[in-house]
Design a protein around this motif. Structure first.
Motif, PDB file in Angstrom:
ATOM      1  N   UNK A  37     -23.185   2.146 -20.230  1.00  0.00           N
ATOM      2  CA  UNK A  37     -22.554   0.885 -19.860  1.00  0.00           C
ATOM      3  C   UNK A  37     -22.962   0.574 -18.435  1.00  0.00           C
ATOM      4  N   UNK A  38     -23.285  -0.683 -18.171  1.00  0.00           N
ATOM      5  CA  UNK A  38     -23.799  -1.080 -16.866  1.00  0.00           C
ATOM      6  C   UNK A  38     -22.782  -1.962 -16.152  1.00  0.00           C
ATOM      7  N   UNK A  39     -22.522  -1.635 -14.896  1.00  0.00           N
ATOM      8  CA  UNK A  39     -21.652  -2.427 -14.032  1.00  0.00           C
ATOM      9  C   UNK A  39     -22.523  -3.144 -12.992  1.00  0.00           C
ATOM     10  N   UNK A  40     -22.736  -4.460 -13.095  1.00  0.00           N
ATOM     11  CA  UNK A  40     -23.515  -5.157 -12.065  1.00  0.00           C
ATOM     12  C   UNK A  40     -22.847  -5.050 -10.695  1.00  0.00           C
ATOM     13  N   UNK A  41     -23.656  -4.923  -9.643  1.00  0.00           N
ATOM     14  CA  UNK A  41     -23.122  -4.853  -8.284  1.00  0.00           C
ATOM     15  C   UNK A  41     -22.789  -6.223  -7.723  1.00  0.00           C
ATOM     16  N   UNK A  42     -23.372  -7.282  -8.331  1.00  0.00           N
ATOM     17  CA  UNK A  42     -23.175  -8.622  -7.803  1.00  0.00           C
ATOM     18  C   UNK A  42     -24.206  -9.030  -6.768  1.00  0.00           C
ATOM     19  N   UNK A  43     -25.093  -8.107  -6.392  1.00  0.00           N
ATOM     20  CA  UNK A  43     -26.197  -8.415  -5.484  1.00  0.00           C
ATOM     21  C   UNK A  43     -27.463  -8.518  -6.334  1.00  0.00           C
ATOM     22  N   UNK A 111     -15.573 -16.845   0.322  1.00  0.00           N
ATOM     23  CA  UNK A 111     -16.154 -17.380  -0.908  1.00  0.00           C
ATOM     24  C   UNK A 111     -15.482 -18.695  -1.310  1.00  0.00           C
ATOM     25  N   UNK A 112     -14.185 -18.822  -1.033  1.00  0.00           N
ATOM     26  CA  UNK A 112     -13.477 -20.066  -1.348  1.00  0.00           C
ATOM     27  C   UNK A 112     -14.012 -21.210  -0.505  1.00  0.00           C
ATOM     28  N   UNK A 113     -14.299 -20.945   0.762  1.00  0.00           N
ATOM     29  CA  UNK A 113     -14.863 -21.982   1.632  1.00  0.00           C
ATOM     30  C   UNK A 113     -16.234 -22.418   1.126  1.00  0.00           C
ATOM     31  N   UNK A 114     -17.046 -21.455   0.721  1.00  0.00           N
ATOM     32  CA  UNK A 114     -18.371 -21.787   0.184  1.00  0.00           C
ATOM     33  C   UNK A 114     -18.251 -22.612  -1.092  1.00  0.00           C
ATOM     34  N   UNK A 115     -17.296 -22.255  -1.948  1.00  0.00           N
ATOM     35  CA  UNK A 115     -17.112 -23.005  -3.194  1.00  0.00           C
ATOM     36  C   UNK A 115     -16.684 -24.435  -2.916  1.00  0.00           C
ATOM     37  N   UNK A 116     -16.018 -24.656  -1.786  1.00  0.00           N
ATOM     38  CA  UNK A 116     -15.590 -26.001  -1.394  1.00  0.00           C
ATOM     39  C   UNK A 116     -16.666 -26.718  -0.586  1.00  0.00           C
ATOM     40  N   UNK A 117     -17.846 -26.061  -0.467  1.00  0.00           N
ATOM     41  CA  UNK A 117     -18.980 -26.611   0.288  1.00  0.00           C
ATOM     42  C   UNK A 117     -18.606 -26.866   1.744  1.00  0.00           C
ATOM     43  N   UNK A 318     -32.827  -6.772   1.872  1.00  0.00           N
ATOM     44  CA  UNK A 318     -31.969  -7.106   3.003  1.00  0.00           C
ATOM     45  C   UNK A 318     -30.890  -8.095   2.579  1.00  0.00           C
ATOM     46  N   UNK A 319     -29.724  -7.899   3.179  1.00  0.00           N
ATOM     47  CA  UNK A 319     -28.571  -8.761   2.914  1.00  0.00           C
ATOM     48  C   UNK A 319     -27.981  -9.188   4.253  1.00  0.00           C
ATOM     49  N   UNK A 320     -27.491 -10.421   4.295  1.00  0.00           N
ATOM     50  CA  UNK A 320     -26.973 -10.953   5.546  1.00  0.00           C
ATOM     51  C   UNK A 320     -25.523 -10.527   5.763  1.00  0.00           C
ATOM     52  N   UNK A 324     -17.173 -10.459   9.769  1.00  0.00           N
ATOM     53  CA  UNK A 324     -15.946 -11.133  10.158  1.00  0.00           C
ATOM     54  C   UNK A 324     -15.040 -11.344   8.958  1.00  0.00           C
ATOM     55  N   UNK A 325     -15.663 -11.590   7.795  1.00  0.00           N
ATOM     56  CA  UNK A 325     -14.910 -11.810   6.563  1.00  0.00           C
ATOM     57  C   UNK A 325     -14.983 -10.600   5.626  1.00  0.00           C
ATOM     58  N   UNK A 326     -15.454  -9.470   6.140  1.00  0.00           N
ATOM     59  CA  UNK A 326     -15.462  -8.253   5.347  1.00  0.00           C
ATOM     60  C   UNK A 326     -16.407  -8.279   4.164  1.00  0.00           C
ATOM     61  N   UNK A 327     -17.603  -8.823   4.368  1.00  0.00           N
ATOM     62  CA  UNK A 327     -18.525  -8.929   3.232  1.00  0.00           C
ATOM     63  C   UNK A 327     -19.970  -9.032   3.708  1.00  0.00           C
ATOM     64  N   UNK A 328     -20.877  -8.968   2.727  1.00  0.00           N
ATOM     65  CA  UNK A 328     -22.274  -9.352   2.873  1.00  0.00           C
ATOM     66  C   UNK A 328     -22.499 -10.574   1.995  1.00  0.00           C
ATOM     67  N   UNK A 329     -23.399 -11.439   2.399  1.00  0.00           N
ATOM     68  CA  UNK A 329     -23.784 -12.536   1.506  1.00  0.00           C
ATOM     69  C   UNK A 329     -24.490 -11.936   0.292  1.00  0.00           C
ATOM     70  N   UNK A 330     -24.139 -12.351  -0.920  1.00  0.00           N
ATOM     71  CA  UNK A 330     -24.651 -11.669  -2.120  1.00  0.00           C
ATOM     72  C   UNK A 330     -26.108 -11.943  -2.451  1.00  0.00           C
ATOM     73  N   UNK A 331     -26.684 -12.962  -1.844  1.00  0.00           N
ATOM     74  CA  UNK A 331     -28.077 -13.300  -2.135  1.00  0.00           C
ATOM     75  C   UNK A 331     -28.996 -12.402  -1.324  1.00  0.00           C
TER      76      UNK A 331
END
Length: 347
Positions: A37-43, A111-117, A318-320, A324-331
């Protein structure tokens, strides 16, 4: 020892190839998945490199120097798994459960801010969420009301509500043995109907009740036990591994051999990911003629796939950063610049 533990220990391991082929045939006819079974990392590019993500039965090591974002990356991968409908258990030897929740809220707000553009900078960060958790609420109207006063705070809580039942946080300590960890994972598997993905933060803090053993012996036992846990319980185990400070003091670029404690780390792991700040490992030629390049590179981390038992290794992605928001950009993207074996800067 629980009944669950005894059932796992008495699995019949002697099977013919004929029986395995027949079982696979039956699984396919029933529409089931006979393989891992495979769990995607989201990156995205990391999942492509790993053949879809993290696999059941595999031990994944995530190493990096202090402050490189190991916990940030690991928690984000776990969040992505539960967001996709899976379950997860985090054994945190480093942080209280409330700290992990605050980080997740900061991530979800971004992510909510990004979804709201809208610019990510408009979203409340992890420090703002921490302030809510640490302050008395004179209005006494509860968490939703308090978070509603933060930018995208209510949206972050709503997003977390969607997976809160599937994400289990275990505040681990010097008494949290492998046996206890296995029982927790088995309990979650029984409750959810499938094995969860497991995060251990971090491996060198998992105790072994043997007096007088040196660190190498202890880390060997723990690493082998985590690998066995992954195989026995059919789940991926992601273990953060600390670096050996003495080996990094020379200024070398961090490698698997620099993980603290034991050569078993390299042999037992199915996947090894090493995280480093890009500015520390990019070739000098990209810095000497562009004084602003270091500032740009500082915003990125390099994820090196040092070992990948079932696919390509020596891959540099590489990931950006958005710490500050406790994350890396997923792209993610492939590193375009030349990286070096020795560090450009030493500390």
């Amino acid at each position: 020892m629980t009944e669950r533990r005894r059932r796992t220990d008495h699995v019949d391991r002697h099977r013919t190839v004929r029986s395995l082929l027949d079982e696979t045939d039956e699984s396919l006819r029933l529409g089931a998945r006979p393989g891992a079974v495979v769990w995607p990392t989201g990156f995205d590019l990391l999942d492509t490199t790993l053949g879809g993500g993290l696999r059941s039965g595999e031990l994944v090591l995530l190493g990096g120097s202090e402050g490189s974002g190991k916990t940030t990356l690991a928690v984000q991968m776990i969040r992505n798994a539960v967001l996709g409908g899976r379950s997860a258990v985090v054994f945190s030897f480093e942080h209280e459960a409330q700290t992990v929740i605050q980080r997740l809220l900061g991530l979800e707000a971004a992510f909510a801010a990004e979804a709201s553009e809208q610019p990510v900078s408009t979203a409340a960060n992890a420090h703002a969420f921490r302030g809510v958790f640490e302050a008395e609420d004179p209005h006494r109207k509860g968490l939703a009301e308090a978070l509603g006063r933060l930018a995208y705070g209510r949206a972050a809580l709503t997003m977390m509500d969607g997976y809160a039942e599937r994400l289990h946080l275990h505040e681990s300590n010097s008494h949290t043995t492998i046996e206890e960890m296995a029982n927790v994972v088995l309990t979650v598997a029984d409750e959810t109907g499938e094995p969860p993905i497991v995060l251990v933060d971090y491996l060198q803090k998992v105790p072994r009740p043997v007096a007088g053993e040196d660190e190498e012996t202890r880390v060997t036992i723990v690493t082998e036990s985590l690998k066995n846990l992954a195989m026995e319980l059919h789940c991926p185990v992601v273990a953060i591994a600390a670096a050996d400070r003495e080996s990094l003091a020379s200024g070398r670029r961090m490698r698997t051999r620099d993980l603290r404690g034991s050569s078993a780390l390299a042999y037992e792991a199915d996947v090894v990911l090493i995280l480093a700040s890009k500015e520390a490992i990019v070739s000098r030629e990209h810095l000497v003629y562009d004084l602003g390049a270091a500032k740009v590179f500082r915003r990125w981390s390099v994820v090196t796939v040092e070992k990948n038992r079932h696919g390509a290794d020596s891959v540099e992605l590489e990931v950006q950063k958005d710490f500050e928001h406790g994350r890396f950009h997923p792209k993610a993207r492939v590193v375009a610049e030349r990286l070096i074996e020795e560090r450009v800067f030493t500390t």
